[in-house]
Scaffold this active site. Structure first.
Site, short mmCIF file in Angstrom:
data_model
loop_
_atom_site.label_atom_id
_atom_site.label_comp_id
_atom_site.label_asym_id
_atom_site.label_seq_id
_atom_site.Cartn_x
_atom_site.Cartn_y
_atom_site.Cartn_z
CG HIS A 13 -8.19 -15.68 1.95
ND1 HIS A 13 -7.03 -15.31 2.58
CD2 HIS A 13 -9.17 -15.00 2.59
CE1 HIS A 13 -7.30 -14.45 3.55
NE2 HIS A 13 -8.59 -14.25 3.58
CD GLU B 213 -7.96 -12.55 0.32
OE1 GLU B 213 -9.18 -12.74 0.20
OE2 GLU B 213 -7.44 -12.02 1.31
O1 TA6 Z 1 -9.80 -11.62 2.80
C1 TA6 Z 1 -9.74 -10.68 3.81
C2 TA6 Z 1 -10.59 -11.15 4.96
O2 TA6 Z 1 -11.91 -11.34 4.56
C3 TA6 Z 1 -10.44 -10.15 6.10
O3 TA6 Z 1 -11.57 -9.35 6.28
C4 TA6 Z 1 -10.04 -10.98 7.30
O4 TA6 Z 1 -11.02 -11.18 8.20
C5 TA6 Z 1 -9.47 -12.22 6.65
O5 TA6 Z 1 -10.11 -12.40 5.44
C6 TA6 Z 1 -9.35 -13.49 7.44
O6 TA6 Z 1 -10.56 -14.00 7.84
P1 TA6 Z 1 -10.64 -15.21 8.82
O7 TA6 Z 1 -12.09 -15.53 8.96
O8 TA6 Z 1 -9.89 -16.36 8.18
O9 TA6 Z 1 -10.00 -14.80 10.11
#
Ligand code: TA6
Length: 281
Positions: free
Chosen positions: A153, A255
């Protein structure tokens, strides 16, 4: 191994002879800095990021495992909340970190009851010249098959998210988290970030490009079928304590994931996924 006095959380720096470097925290096996040879910082980390056992750093490259997104486990699984062990370090080249069920802290053993499997996860982080390569390897050390979803990510630092563009996703189907998970087809030439964007592109090509002004980052993947693009927008940064106001302009996430179809791993089987980033200007 280094340790920041004020946050007391261990990290490993790998510095190549050509000057490229990467910093990896043991908590979450989270890469938090990547500077290519002759370049500057390519990853975003918020000034309000928190460090230490059990928390995920806001920025860098979190590892989502064994679940991407919300579900039976907390959002993005438990790997990003656990301390990984360094199992191999070749100075100037790469580091390998490992996590197994036996390494889960007590509170995570309870919360991970929804995914009660024996596993070995390894993350290999290699830096050289203009590239950074991460390989996540998962081995089923259990006696029964298990399933997981996963993603790497990265939060890429951009000069301005409002003008950043991701190329390579035109014509693909995607699931839009902001539209209740409804599916659409990408009609634009490039994905842009006018505000909150949160999409999973299915069966994405193995090469994407992030254009940020005159800078181009090539983002490659192997073994991960899907790609995710995310920017929290101003509401998303305002609603999270570990973002500062305006951070949404300084980052975009592109990602590599195995999300739509969970990976099914038989006992003894090994799965690998790689994301490689190449700074081009
Ligand atoms: O990768 C995208 C995602 O899953 C979004 O839906 C958003 O919530 C982000 O990741 C960040 O998530 P977090 O739990 O680190 O705030």
């Amino acid at each position: 191994m280094g340790e920041l006095a004020e946050v007391a959380t261990p990290f490993v720096d790998v510095e190549a002879v050509d000057g490229a470097s990467v910093r990896v925290y043991l908590d979450g096996a989270q890469v938090a800095s990547w500077i290519p040879a002759g370049g500057d910082e390519q990853l975003f980390v918020s000034t309000r990021a928190q460090y230490g056992a059990g928390v995920s750093i806001r920025g860098g490259i979190p590892v989502c495992f064994p679940q991407f997104g919300p579900g039976l486990l907390p959002q993005h699984g438990f790997a990003r909340h656990c301390r990984w062990r360094v199992v191999e370090l070749v100075l100037g080249e790469f580091v390998v970190l490992e996590l197994g069920r036996c390494d889960l802290p007590a509170q995570w053993l309870e919360r991970a009851a929804a995914w009660p499997h024996e596993f070995q996860a390894q993350l290999r982080v290699e830096v050289s010249g203009s590239s950074l390569e991460l390989t996540l390897q998962v081995t089923n050390t259990d006696r029964v098959p298990f399933e997981f979803t996963t993603a790497l990510h990265p939060y890429f630092a951009v000069r301005d998210a409002l003008t950043a563009r991701v190329h390579g996703l035109a014509g693909l189907s995607y699931r839009d988290a902001l539209q209740g998970g409804a599916e659409f087809v990408e009609r634009g030439d490039a994905v842009t970030f006018p505000g909150n964007v949160d999409r999973v592109y299915y069966g994405a090509p193995d090469v994407l490009e992030l254009h940020d002004g005159d800078r181009v980052l090539r983002i490659e993947k192997r073994g991960f079928p899907d790609a995710v693009v995310w920017n929290p927008g101003p509401e998303g940064t305002a609603s999270r304590v570990d973002f500062a106001p305006g951070d949404e302009r300084q980052m975009v996430c592109v990602e590599a994931g195995a999300i739509r179809e969970p990976v099914v791993l038989e006992p003894g089987a090994v799965w690998r996924g790689t994301q490689r980033m190449v700074w081009q200007s």
